[in-house]
Design a protein around this motif. Structure first.
Motif, PDB file in Angstrom:
ATOM      1  N   ILE A  98      -2.806   5.585  -6.772  1.00 59.61           N
ATOM      2  CA  ILE A  98      -2.371   4.389  -7.491  1.00 59.61           C
ATOM      3  C   ILE A  98      -3.466   3.333  -7.364  1.00 59.61           C
ATOM      4  O   ILE A  98      -3.854   2.960  -6.248  1.00 59.61           O
ATOM      5  CB  ILE A  98      -1.042   3.861  -6.921  1.00 59.61           C
TER       6      ILE A  98
ATOM      7  N   ILE B 236      -1.042  -3.730  -2.136  1.00 58.79           N
ATOM      8  CA  ILE B 236      -0.092  -2.630  -2.312  1.00 58.79           C
ATOM      9  C   ILE B 236       0.379  -2.196  -0.921  1.00 58.79           C
ATOM     10  O   ILE B 236      -0.381  -1.624  -0.144  1.00 58.79           O
ATOM     11  CB  ILE B 236      -0.724  -1.442  -3.064  1.00 58.79           C
TER      12      ILE B 236
ATOM     13  N   VAL C 207       6.163   1.281  -6.687  1.00 64.06           N
ATOM     14  CA  VAL C 207       5.037   0.692  -5.961  1.00 64.06           C
ATOM     15  C   VAL C 207       5.434  -0.702  -5.485  1.00 64.06           C
ATOM     16  O   VAL C 207       5.878  -1.539  -6.282  1.00 64.06           O
ATOM     17  CB  VAL C 207       3.786   0.608  -6.856  1.00 64.06           C
TER      18      VAL C 207
ATOM     19  N   ALA D 201       4.029   3.072  -1.539  1.00 64.23           N
ATOM     20  CA  ALA D 201       4.438   3.717  -2.787  1.00 64.23           C
ATOM     21  C   ALA D 201       5.309   4.907  -2.438  1.00 64.23           C
ATOM     22  O   ALA D 201       5.208   5.480  -1.343  1.00 64.23           O
ATOM     23  CB  ALA D 201       3.230   4.153  -3.601  1.00 64.23           C
TER      24      ALA D 201
END
Length: 822
Positions: free
Chosen positions: A266, A177, A198, A180
Motif C-alpha cells: 500500500i 499509515i 487502511v 492495514a
C-alpha cells in the motif's frame, strides 16, 4: 512509517514492590539510577534479573538514554513526524519522556505509539513503569493474559511481565499509515473479492492517490494493481478499498497444496498539484487468499460442516501453548515446532487461549498449518474489565485477520469458574441463608396448610416442594447475576453476557471471512450444567450455541472399572452421544518426559516409591496431577522411576490411540475435526503434551502421527481382557483424507503370537471414496491359548512414496497388562 532508530539493547531496571516509584520520582530525568540493574531489552524481568523469579515483583521501572542526533539532524526533526513505537509490553505501561507522561497502555499483544516531536531534547531519557500483577482472585481476573497468566499447564511461579518486543523510533511525513488489513470473499475458484482497510493519520486535509498492489511473493503469477484517489481527512481514520482478482492463486494447507502468498503493498502519494506523485508513506504485509466456511444446521445449529476453498475439510491437530517467555522466541523456534507437527500429519493447530508473536503467524502462513485461534481468555474475568476485553478483542481480530492461516476465531476458552476463596465464602453464606429462609418458609406454609386443611402429609410435601424450588430459584438468580456458586460455577456473566457480545463483535469484523464461535467446551451433554445461554434467534441464528467437546476419558473421566473403553460405548460409532461430537478440541492424558529430560529440572527420589514431599513439589511447581495419575498408574507397582515414566507414556499413548480411532470412525458423522491436548510443553513440566519442553517426542506423539495418516485402517477397540476361546468380531474401517478416489489399496491383516508366529491372516483389495470412512470387510477370529496376541493391519498408500503403513492391537488374554495398577 520508516523505522530509523532501535532503542533495544542496554537498559536499566528496578523493581518497585511497594509501588512507591511515582512518589520517589523514578520518572524524573534527574533521578539517580546508578544502582539499577543493567539488562538487555527486549526481556522478561524474571529472566533478566534471576532473583526476580522468586521475588516475583509486579512493578518494574525501566530507563534508557539516547541522543536526538541518533535520530537525525535538526532539519529532519522539524520536517518529519517522529513516533516512539512499542511492539509489545506485558501488561500495563506508563511512558515518560524527559519527565513528561506521554500516555499509558494496557494489553500485551497490541503495538502502540506516541508522537514525540515536542518532547525531544538533545539528550533524552525514556522511562517506563511496567506493571504485571500476580492476581490473587483467580475467579475474577482483571488482567487479560489468557494462558500466560492462569492455566494448569504453564509455570505457576512465572510472571510474564516485561518488554517482550522491540522499541523503535520511526518517522513519517504529513501522513502516517498505522496499519492495514484485508478480507477475502471467494466467489469461485476463478474470482476473489478483496476488501482492504487502511488506517491513516493525516495532519490536515490532503488529496492523495492510494496505490494497492498484490505482488506474488513465493510463486510466479500476475501482479494485481489498482489506484484510488482519496481525500484524507484530518485525524485518524480507516479507509476502505475493494479489488477483484481473476484467477486468484489460493493458499492451501500443506497436505492439500502450496502455501501461495502475496505481498500486499500500500503506497500513499500526494495528489496535490505542487507535490504531485510524492510518496508520503507506505505499508506492506504478507497475506494469502483462501476461504474457510462453516455451515450450522440441525437443532441449535449443532451439526457443523466445514469447507476449505470449496472442499470438505477435516481438521487434525493439537493445542499449541504460549511461548512462556515470549521475548525469547524466534521465528526459527516456531518453524522447528511446526515441522514436528507437520511430520505428525497434522494440518491445524489450536492456539490455546493466547496470542503469540507475529513471527508465529508468519511461520504458519509459510508452512501451511491452519489455526483455530482462541482469544486470550482462559476461565473467567471480572465484569469490570468487560469493556477493555471488547476493546482488545477488536484490535486482536483486525491485527491478525489478514493471515491466511487463521481459520476459526474462538472468543473464550472454558468460561467456567476456577475455585477461589472469595466466591466460596460469599456463596457459602448465601447457601446457608437460602436454606434457612427456605426452611422457615416451608414450616410456615406447613402450619398454614395444616390449620386450613388438616392434611399433614400433603401439607408437608407441598411445603417441601415450595421450599426446595425457592432455594433453587435463589441460587440460580445469585449465579446468573452475581456469579456465585453453585450455578455461577458454569452459568455466569462471562458465558452469558461477555462471550455472546464478543461473538457479535468478531463476526461483524470478519463478515464471513473466517469461522467465529463464542466459547470452547460448551457441549450439550445429559446430566451436566455445561449449558449454552439462551440467545436471541434473530441475532444469533439459533436459540443456543453449543460448540466443541473437551474429552478426557482415561484421565479425568472414568476409573479402572470404567476406563476409556466404557466411554467408547457412548461416543463411538454406535454410541448414544455420537451426534454431540461435532468437534473435539481437547483429549489426552498426562505423561512424564523421558528420564534424561526429567532429571534436567527435578531431582531423583532418594528411594522408590518416593516420599510424599517429592510428589508435592512436583505438583506445586510442575503441573503434575498425582491424584488423577494414581487412578491409572500406581507408583508402588513400578520398580523404579524409569519404569514409572515409561508406564505413564504407555498409558498416554494407549488413551490417545483409542480416542483418536474412535473419533476417526465418525468423521463427518458428525465429527468435523480432532485436536489433541497438548502439543508441547511451555516449560519443564509433566502435562498432557506429546512433545516435552526439550522437544523430545513422547510415545503418544508417534501414536498420533500414525493415527493421523491420510489413509488409516483400524478395527473396533479390543476389550481390556479376553478369555481363551472367545470370539472377536469387528469391521475393518479405512479412513481416506484425500480429496480424490484412491484405488488399489491392498490391506493385509495378521494375527501373531508373542513370538511373532502367524496364527491367521487375510487380505482385502479396496477402493476408497474421496474424503470418507469406509467399512471394507468383516474380521473374526477365536482367541487362542496365549498370554497375549497381536493383530497387525498393513496397507499401502498409493499417493505417498512410502509403500506400507501399519497399525497394531494387543489382545490381553486371562489377565490385563494393566492389572497390577488397577
Amino acid at each position: 512509517m520508516k523505522f530509523i532508530l532501535s532503542l533495544n539493547g542496554n537498559w536499566k531496571i528496578k523493581a518497585d514492590p511497594y509501588d512507591k516509584g511515582k512518589k520517589l520520582n523514578f520518572f524524573s530525568p534527574e533521578f539517580d539510577s546508578s544502582s539499577w540493574h543493567e539488562v538487555n531489552i527486549p526481556c522478561h524481568w524474571e529472566l533478566a534479573v534471576p532473583h526476580y523469579y522468586n521475588a516475583n515483583p509486579e512493578i518494574i521501572w525501566a530507563r534508557k538514554e539516547f541522543l536526538s542526533e541518533e535520530i537525525g539532524d535538526h532539519t529532519r526533526l522539524e520536517s518529519k513526524l517522529i513516533y516512539l513505537y512499542f511492539k509489545g509490553v506485558f501488561y500495563y505501561v506508563d511512558v515518560y519522556l524527559n519527565g513528561n507522561l506521554l500516555g499509558s497502555h494496557e494489553g500485551y499483544f497490541e503495538p502502540f505509539s506516541f508522537l514525540v516531536n515536542s518532547y525531544l531534547k538533545s539528550k533524552n531519557i525514556l522511562i517506563l513503569r511496567v506493571v504485571c500483577r500476580n492476581e490473587k482472585d483467580l475467579g475474577s481476573k482483571k488482567q487479560i493474559l489468557g494462558t500466560f497468566g492462569h492455566w494448569d499447564a504453564s509455570d505457576p511461579n512465572s510472571n510474564p511481565g516485561g518488554i517482550w518486543n522491540d522499541i523503535i523510533i520511526g518517522e513519517s511525513s504529513i501522513i502516517h499509515i498505522h496499519s492495514a488489513r484485508k478480507k477475502t470473499q471467494l466467489k469461485s475458484n476463478n474470482l476473489a473479492f478483496e476488501y482492504v482497510y487502511v488506517l491513516i493519520t493525516a495532519l490536515n486535509e490532503i488529496k492523495t492517490l492510494i496505490k494497492i498492489q498484490y505482488i506474488p511473493k513465493n510463486f510466479k503469477g500476475e501482479l494485481i494493481s489498482k489506484e484510488f484517489p482519496v481525500l484524507l481527512k484530518p485525524g485518524l481514520h480507516e479507509y476502505y478499498f475493494n479489488l477483484e482478482i481473476n484467477n486468484p492463486v489460493l493458499w492451501w494447507t500443506h497436505d492439500y497444496g502450496q502455501q501461495n502468498l502475496y505481498e500486499l503493498k500500500i503506497q500513499c502519494y500526494s495528489n496535490e498539484i505542487e507535490f504531485n506523485n510524492v510518496l508520503l508513506d507506505s505499508y506492506n504485509l504478507t497475506t494469502g487468499i483462501k476461504e474457510i466456511h462453516m455451515e450450522r444446521s440441525g437443532k441449535y445449529g449443532g451439526k457443523w460442516k466445514i469447507t476449505f476453498n470449496k472442499h470438505s475439510f477435516f481438521m487434525k491437530g493439537t493445542n499449541y501453548p504460549p511461548w512462556q517467555r515470549l521475548a525469547t522466541a524466534t521465528k526459527n523456534d516456531f518453524l522447528k515446532d511446526l515441522k514436528l507437527f507437520k511430520n505428525a500429519n497434522m494440518n491445524c493447530l489450536r492456539v490455546h487461549a493466547h496470542l503469540s508473536r507475529p513471527e508465529f503467524y508468519e511461520a504458519c502462513d509459510e508452512e501451511g498449518l491452519i489455526l483455530w485461534q482462541d482469544l486470550w481468555l482462559q476461565w473467567v474475568y471480572s465484569k469490570k474489565v468487560f469493556l477493555e476485553i471488547k476493546r482488545q478483542a477488536e484490535i486482536a481480530i483486525k491485527t491478525h485477520q489478514s493471515h491466511p492461516s487463521i481459520a476459526i476465531w474462538c472468543a473464550h476458552n472454558e468460561p467456567f469458574y476456577a475455585p477461589n476463596m472469595k466466591i466460596v465464602k460469599y456463596s457459602s453464606i448465601l447457601f446457608i441463608l437460602s436454606i434457612i429462609f427456605s426452611f422457615w418458609l416451608g414450616i410456615s406454609f406447613v402450619n398454614f396448610l395444616n390449620s386450613t386443611f388438616s392434611l399433614p402429609i400433603f401439607s408437608g410435601l407441598v411445603s417441601f416442594i415450595l421450599g426446595f424450588s425457592l432455594l433453587i430459584f435463589i441460587l440460580w438468580i445469585m449465579g446468573k447475576y452475581f456469579d456465585l456458586y453453585p450455578f455461577g460455577l458454569f452459568f455466569n456473566s462471562n458465558s452469558v453476557k461477555l462471550d455472546p457480545e464478543l461473538y457479535l463483535i468478531i463476526k461483524e469484523i470478519e463478515n464471513g471471512q473466517n469461522i467465529v464461535i463464542p466459547y470452547s467446551g460448551i457441549c450439550e451433554l445429559p446430566f451436566t450444567i455445561f449449558r449454552s445461554p439462551k440467545l436471541k434467534k434473530k441475532i444469533y441464528e439459533f436459540k443456543k450455541f453449543y460448540t466443541d467437546f473437551h474429552y478426557y476419558a482415561g484421565w479425568y473421566n472414568g476409573n479402572h472399572k470404567k476406563d476409556y473403553r466404557y466411554h467408547i460405548k457412548w461416543w463411538g460409532l454406535n454410541g448414544k452421544l455420537r451426534d454431540k461430537a461435532r468437534f473435539v478440541t481437547e483429549y489426552g492424558a498426562q505423561a512424564f518426559p523421558i528420564l534424561e529430560n526429567f532429571r534436567k529440572f527435578y531431582p531423583n527420589p532418594v528411594s522408590w516409591p518416593p516420599p510424599q514431599d517429592w510428589w508435592i513439589l512436583l505438583e506445586k511447581n510442575h503441573c503434575f496431577q498425582q491424584k488423577v495419575q494414581k487412578k491409572w498408574i500406581k507408583a508402588d507397582q513400578c520398580e523404579s522411576l524409569e519404569e514409572f515414566i515409561r508406564t505413564s507414556q504407555e498409558w498416554q499413548a494407549e488413551c490417545l490411540k483409542a480416542t483418536t480411532e474412535m473419533f476417526r470412525q465418525i468423521k463427518y458423522r458428525p465429527l468435523a475435526g480432532l485436536i489433541t491436548f497438548l502439543g508441547i510443553d511451555c516449560f519443564p513440566s509433566i502435562t498432557w503434551s506429546i512433545i516435552d519442553f526439550y522437544r523430545t517426542p513422547k510415545k503418544g506423539y508417534y501414536v498420533i502421527k500414525n493415527a493421523f495418516e491420510s489413509i488409516y485402517a483400524m478395527v473396533d477397540w479390543p476389550k481390556k481382557v479376553y478369555k481363551h476361546g472367545e470370539i472377536f468380531q469387528s469391521s475393518i474401517y479405512v479412513c481416506n483424507d484425500y480429496w480424490e478416489t484412491i484405488n488399489n489399496v491392498n490391506l493385509k491383516w495378521k494375527l501373531l503370537t508373542p513370538k511373532n508366529t502367524v496364527i491367521k491372516e487375510g487380505n482385502h483389495l479396496c477402493s476408497l471414496e474421496p474424503d470418507s470412512v469406509k467399512e471394507i470387510a468383516q474380521l473374526s477370529f477365536r482367541i487362542p491359548n496365549e498370554k497375549f496376541i497381536i493383530l497387525k493391519l498393513i496397507w499401502n498408500d498409493p499417493i505417498k512414496s512410502k509403500n506400507f503403513q501399519e497399525n497394531s492391537y494387543r489382545f490381553d488374554i486371562g489377565i490385563s497388562r494393566w492389572a497390577k495398577h488397577f
